[in-house]
Design a protein around this motif. Structure first.
Motif, PDB file in Angstrom:
ATOM      1  N   SER A   6       0.813  -1.208   0.000  1.00 40.48           N
ATOM      2  CA  SER A   6       0.000   0.000   0.000  1.00 40.48           C
ATOM      3  C   SER A   6       0.851   1.264   0.000  1.00 40.48           C
ATOM      4  CB  SER A   6      -0.927   0.002   1.222  1.00 40.48           C
ATOM      5  OG  SER A   6      -0.174  -0.124   2.406  1.00 40.48           O
ATOM      6  N   GLU A   7       2.173   1.119  -0.059  1.00 47.23           N
ATOM      7  CA  GLU A   7       3.081   2.261  -0.104  1.00 47.23           C
ATOM      8  C   GLU A   7       2.821   3.225   1.064  1.00 47.23           C
ATOM      9  OE1 GLU A   7       5.624   2.793  -2.136  1.00 47.23           O
ATOM     10  OE2 GLU A   7       5.310   0.940  -3.227  1.00 47.23           O
ATOM     11  N   ILE A   8       2.673   2.680   2.268  1.00 52.55           N
ATOM     12  CA  ILE A   8       2.475   3.509   3.455  1.00 52.55           C
ATOM     13  C   ILE A   8       3.772   4.248   3.770  1.00 52.55           C
ATOM     14  CG2 ILE A   8       1.933   3.498   5.919  1.00 52.55           C
ATOM     15  CD1 ILE A   8       0.312   0.962   5.444  1.00 52.55           C
ATOM     16  N   GLU A   9       3.664   5.534   4.018  1.00 51.38           N
ATOM     17  CA  GLU A   9       4.833   6.321   4.387  1.00 51.38           C
ATOM     18  C   GLU A   9       4.927   6.394   5.904  1.00 51.38           C
ATOM     19  OE1 GLU A   9       5.982   9.876   2.121  1.00 51.38           O
ATOM     20  OE2 GLU A   9       4.048   9.667   1.144  1.00 51.38           O
ATOM     21  N   TYR A  10       6.117   6.098   6.430  1.00 54.79           N
ATOM     22  CA  TYR A  10       6.344   6.107   7.864  1.00 54.79           C
ATOM     23  C   TYR A  10       7.309   7.214   8.253  1.00 54.79           C
ATOM     24  CZ  TYR A  10       4.122   1.518   8.313  1.00 54.79           C
ATOM     25  OH  TYR A  10       3.226   0.491   8.315  1.00 54.79           O
ATOM     26  N   ALA A  11       7.104   7.711   9.457  1.00 52.22           N
ATOM     27  CA  ALA A  11       8.063   8.608  10.086  1.00 52.22           C
ATOM     28  C   ALA A  11       8.687   7.876  11.267  1.00 52.22           C
ATOM     29  CB  ALA A  11       7.380   9.887  10.557  1.00 52.22           C
ATOM     30  N   VAL A  12       9.858   8.324  11.675  1.00 54.64           N
ATOM     31  CA  VAL A  12      10.563   7.691  12.790  1.00 54.64           C
ATOM     32  C   VAL A  12      10.929   8.749  13.816  1.00 54.64           C
ATOM     33  CG1 VAL A  12      12.565   6.343  13.504  1.00 54.64           C
ATOM     34  CG2 VAL A  12      11.530   5.937  11.264  1.00 54.64           C
ATOM     35  N   ALA A  13      10.569   8.491  15.076  1.00 56.85           N
ATOM     36  CA  ALA A  13      10.988   9.352  16.192  1.00 56.85           C
ATOM     37  C   ALA A  13      11.901   8.537  17.091  1.00 56.85           C
ATOM     38  CB  ALA A  13       9.779   9.852  16.972  1.00 56.85           C
ATOM     39  N   SER A  14      13.073   9.080  17.392  1.00 60.46           N
ATOM     40  CA  SER A  14      14.039   8.369  18.217  1.00 60.46           C
ATOM     41  C   SER A  14      14.551   9.281  19.319  1.00 60.46           C
ATOM     42  CB  SER A  14      15.225   7.866  17.379  1.00 60.46           C
ATOM     43  OG  SER A  14      14.795   6.963  16.383  1.00 60.46           O
TER      44      SER A  14
ATOM     45  N   ARG B  32       8.284   3.916  15.051  1.00 59.56           N
ATOM     46  CA  ARG B  32       7.978   4.088  13.623  1.00 59.56           C
ATOM     47  C   ARG B  32       6.469   4.134  13.478  1.00 59.56           C
ATOM     48  NH1 ARG B  32       7.710   0.197   8.898  1.00 59.56           N
ATOM     49  NH2 ARG B  32       8.198  -1.470  10.356  1.00 59.56           N
ATOM     50  N   TYR B  33       5.945   5.179  12.836  1.00 64.24           N
ATOM     51  CA  TYR B  33       4.498   5.351  12.771  1.00 64.24           C
ATOM     52  C   TYR B  33       4.101   5.916  11.410  1.00 64.24           C
ATOM     53  CZ  TYR B  33       5.845  10.188  13.839  1.00 64.24           C
ATOM     54  OH  TYR B  33       6.433  11.429  13.813  1.00 64.24           O
ATOM     55  N   PRO B  34       2.866   5.629  10.950  1.00 64.55           N
ATOM     56  CA  PRO B  34       2.438   6.116   9.637  1.00 64.55           C
ATOM     57  C   PRO B  34       2.168   7.609   9.656  1.00 64.55           C
ATOM     58  CG  PRO B  34       0.642   4.970  10.730  1.00 64.55           C
ATOM     59  CD  PRO B  34       1.857   4.764  11.589  1.00 64.55           C
ATOM     60  N   ILE B  35       2.592   8.276   8.602  1.00 63.05           N
ATOM     61  CA  ILE B  35       2.343   9.710   8.493  1.00 63.05           C
ATOM     62  C   ILE B  35       0.856   9.971   8.300  1.00 63.05           C
ATOM     63  CG2 ILE B  35       2.812  11.762   7.101  1.00 63.05           C
ATOM     64  CD1 ILE B  35       5.552  10.604   6.498  1.00 63.05           C
ATOM     65  N   GLN B  36       0.192   9.094   7.526  1.00 69.60           N
ATOM     66  CA  GLN B  36      -1.245   9.174   7.331  1.00 69.60           C
ATOM     67  C   GLN B  36      -1.859   7.818   7.636  1.00 69.60           C
ATOM     68  OE1 GLN B  36      -1.682  10.519   3.270  1.00 69.60           O
ATOM     69  NE2 GLN B  36      -1.558  12.678   3.849  1.00 69.60           N
ATOM     70  N   LEU B  37      -3.155   7.801   8.001  1.00 70.60           N
ATOM     71  CA  LEU B  37      -3.821   6.549   8.328  1.00 70.60           C
ATOM     72  C   LEU B  37      -4.223   5.818   7.062  1.00 70.60           C
ATOM     73  CD1 LEU B  37      -6.173   7.708  11.226  1.00 70.60           C
ATOM     74  CD2 LEU B  37      -3.954   6.597  11.400  1.00 70.60           C
ATOM     75  N   ASN B  38      -4.207   4.460   7.146  1.00 72.79           N
ATOM     76  CA  ASN B  38      -4.777   3.687   6.046  1.00 72.79           C
ATOM     77  C   ASN B  38      -6.232   3.367   6.373  1.00 72.79           C
ATOM     78  OD1 ASN B  38      -4.824   1.528   7.826  1.00 72.79           O
ATOM     79  ND2 ASN B  38      -3.025   0.544   6.953  1.00 72.79           N
ATOM     80  N   ASP B  39      -6.854   2.505   5.602  1.00 73.15           N
ATOM     81  CA  ASP B  39      -8.293   2.274   5.739  1.00 73.15           C
ATOM     82  C   ASP B  39      -8.661   1.255   6.804  1.00 73.15           C
ATOM     83  OD1 ASP B  39      -8.770   4.085   3.713  1.00 73.15           O
ATOM     84  OD2 ASP B  39      -8.662   2.567   2.142  1.00 73.15           O
ATOM     85  N   ASP B  40      -7.719   0.430   7.250  1.00 78.07           N
ATOM     86  CA  ASP B  40      -8.080  -0.706   8.089  1.00 78.07           C
ATOM     87  C   ASP B  40      -7.603  -0.601   9.529  1.00 78.07           C
ATOM     88  OD1 ASP B  40      -9.284  -2.017   5.882  1.00 78.07           O
ATOM     89  OD2 ASP B  40      -7.292  -2.597   5.175  1.00 78.07           O
ATOM     90  N   THR B  41      -6.330  -0.383   9.739  1.00 78.03           N
ATOM     91  CA  THR B  41      -5.778  -0.407  11.096  1.00 78.03           C
ATOM     92  C   THR B  41      -4.850   0.772  11.321  1.00 78.03           C
ATOM     93  OG1 THR B  41      -3.883  -1.761  10.427  1.00 78.03           O
ATOM     94  CG2 THR B  41      -5.865  -2.930  11.192  1.00 78.03           C
ATOM     95  N   ARG B  42      -4.506   0.948  12.602  1.00 80.74           N
ATOM     96  CA  ARG B  42      -3.493   1.927  13.000  1.00 80.74           C
ATOM     97  C   ARG B  42      -2.359   1.118  13.619  1.00 80.74           C
ATOM     98  NH1 ARG B  42      -7.084   5.360  17.006  1.00 80.74           N
ATOM     99  NH2 ARG B  42      -7.933   3.289  17.412  1.00 80.74           N
ATOM    100  N   GLU B  43      -1.241   1.019  12.913  1.00 79.66           N
ATOM    101  CA  GLU B  43      -0.138   0.174  13.368  1.00 79.66           C
ATOM    102  C   GLU B  43       1.131   0.994  13.528  1.00 79.66           C
ATOM    103  OE1 GLU B  43       0.064  -3.960  11.824  1.00 79.66           O
ATOM    104  OE2 GLU B  43      -1.323  -3.219  10.303  1.00 79.66           O
ATOM    105  N   VAL B  44       1.816   0.790  14.684  1.00 79.28           N
ATOM    106  CA  VAL B  44       3.096   1.436  14.941  1.00 79.28           C
ATOM    107  C   VAL B  44       4.083   0.381  15.410  1.00 79.28           C
ATOM    108  CG1 VAL B  44       2.001   3.635  15.505  1.00 79.28           C
ATOM    109  CG2 VAL B  44       2.523   2.004  17.334  1.00 79.28           C
ATOM    110  N   PHE B  45       5.364   0.734  15.381  1.00 78.63           N
ATOM    111  CA  PHE B  45       6.426  -0.220  15.688  1.00 78.63           C
ATOM    112  C   PHE B  45       7.354   0.414  16.724  1.00 78.63           C
ATOM    113  CE2 PHE B  45       4.709  -0.957  11.573  1.00 78.63           C
ATOM    114  CZ  PHE B  45       4.659  -2.337  11.422  1.00 78.63           C
ATOM    115  N   LEU B  46       7.495  -0.260  17.874  1.00 82.03           N
ATOM    116  CA  LEU B  46       8.218   0.316  19.003  1.00 82.03           C
ATOM    117  C   LEU B  46       9.464  -0.479  19.347  1.00 82.03           C
ATOM    118  CD1 LEU B  46       8.350   2.272  21.505  1.00 82.03           C
ATOM    119  CD2 LEU B  46       7.011   0.541  22.730  1.00 82.03           C
TER     120      LEU B  46
ATOM    121  N   ALA C   8      -1.417  10.875  13.656  1.00 84.77           N
ATOM    122  CA  ALA C   8      -2.414  11.432  12.739  1.00 84.77           C
ATOM    123  C   ALA C   8      -3.844  11.225  13.220  1.00 84.77           C
ATOM    124  CB  ALA C   8      -2.241  10.804  11.351  1.00 84.77           C
ATOM    125  N   ASP C   9      -4.090  10.185  14.026  1.00 81.37           N
ATOM    126  CA  ASP C   9      -5.452   9.908  14.497  1.00 81.37           C
ATOM    127  C   ASP C   9      -5.781  10.638  15.790  1.00 81.37           C
ATOM    128  OD1 ASP C   9      -3.775   8.492  16.182  1.00 81.37           O
ATOM    129  OD2 ASP C   9      -5.184   6.840  16.437  1.00 81.37           O
TER     130      ASP C   9
END
Length: 325
Positions: free
Chosen positions: A109-117, A143-157, A129-130
């Motif tokens: 889906s070509e989701i764009e992610y941002a990273v905060a460290s 790591r989190y999506p810059i914009q939401l997709n249609d199904d879930t809100r997923e982040v990586f810690l 974004a939500d």
């Protein structure tokens, strides 16, 4: 090629590489275009059974990877910068480069992610974004999506964070920490993922924690430890004031082994702490410190355990003494 560091690539793609191994791998990748191509091939092969690979613009992908590598080489030339700034830049770039493999090469889906460290001794707050808010503890990465997709809100810690999740029953909020997933609809909870365990503490609402084999439902004031090497899950009740003390700039030790306390102080103050004797790790400490200096905390440890401390000019702390039974 016979000289390709396949073991390093595999450890990197499985999120098991140490910072030293990550740096070694990125140095190898930056050495030539052939090495970059080999790295991309490994990344695609690694995930081919998990996601459907879209048609990839290889030129765009290579340019993006080259851009991140150029940043690393540029940082390496700035020898006059403080060591902690170099480490922070390297960690951030390594994180971005690994996430680039997912978002540019692998994501259907070509989701764009941002990273905060954050680095040792640093904490920050991130607005998603939500409308959800994430409080990121020291030495952690999100790591989190810059914009939401249609199904879930997923982040990586990686590391520790407290999540205040905006309620949206149509889009579950999922936090990934390696093989462990924590799923909510709208609640607040803390996750601490270190090298040995993943710990989840619920403040409000209900949280589902799962791995490949089992799952647990947690309610407020409940805590779950997942042992990484075995997958064992241990549930308990906790005092939220203690579990979430870090958000109020407070360190709490409740009958904690000195070596575990030392690791926490390392992350909190951005120092390296060495115990000269293994017997010191048998000592246990209890105390609450809000906004205290490192020296004050070390003096308290000396008073309760007898351990002597020495702080060198480069911030290294050495604890010595007879230790405890």
């Amino acid at each position: 090629m016979s000289n390709e560091p396949s073991h390093l690539i595999v450890r990197y793609l499985s999120n098991e590489a140490t910072p030293e191994e990550q740096e070694e791998l990125l140095n190898w990748v930056s050495a030539s275009a052939d090495n970059q191509r080999i790295f991309q091939q490994y990344a695609v092969a690694w995930n081919k059974d998990e996601v459907r690979i879209p048609v990839v613009n290889k030129t765009r992908a290579l340019q993006s990877l080259n851009g991140h590598i150029d940043l690393i080489e540029e940082e390496s030339l700035k020898r006059s910068r403080p060591l902690w700034l170099k480490i922070a830049a390297t960690v951030t770039i390594l994180a971005i480069s690994s996430f680039f493999v997912w978002s540019v090469v692998l994501s259907p889906s070509e989701i764009e992610y941002a990273v905060a460290s954050t680095i040792s001794g640093q904490r920050t707050t991130i607005q998603l974004a939500d409308g959800s808010t994430v409080h990121l503890n020291a030495s952690s990465s999100l790591r989190y999506p810059i914009q939401l997709n249609d199904d879930t809100r997923e982040v990586f810690l990686e590391g520790e964070a407290f999540f205040e999740v905006s309620r949206d029953p149509s889009k579950p909020f999922i936090v990934h920490t390696d093989a462990v997933a924590t799923e909510v609809l709208g609640t607040s909870f803390n996750i601490n993922a270190d090298s040995a365990t993943v710990a989840v503490t619920v403040a409000t609402g209900k949280v589902r924690v799962s791995d490949h084999l089992k799952q647990e439902i947690l309610l407020p004031n409940e805590h779950l430890d997942i042992v990484r090497h075995s997958g064992e899950m241990n549930r308990s009740h906790v005092e939220l004031g203690v579990a979430l003390a870090w958000m109020n700039n407070t360190i709490v030790f409740d009958d904690v082994a000195l070596d575990d306390a030392a690791r926490k102080l390392e992350r909190w103050y951005g120092v390296k702490i060495v115990l000269e004797s293994s017997r010191l790790s048998h000592c246990r400490i209890t105390g609450t410190y809000r906004g205290e200096s490192l020296r004050h905390v070390l003096e308290a440890i000396h008073f309760t355990t007898g351990a002597q401390f020495q702080i060198s000019d480069n911030g290294r702390v050495t604890l010595s003494g007879k230790g405890c039974e």
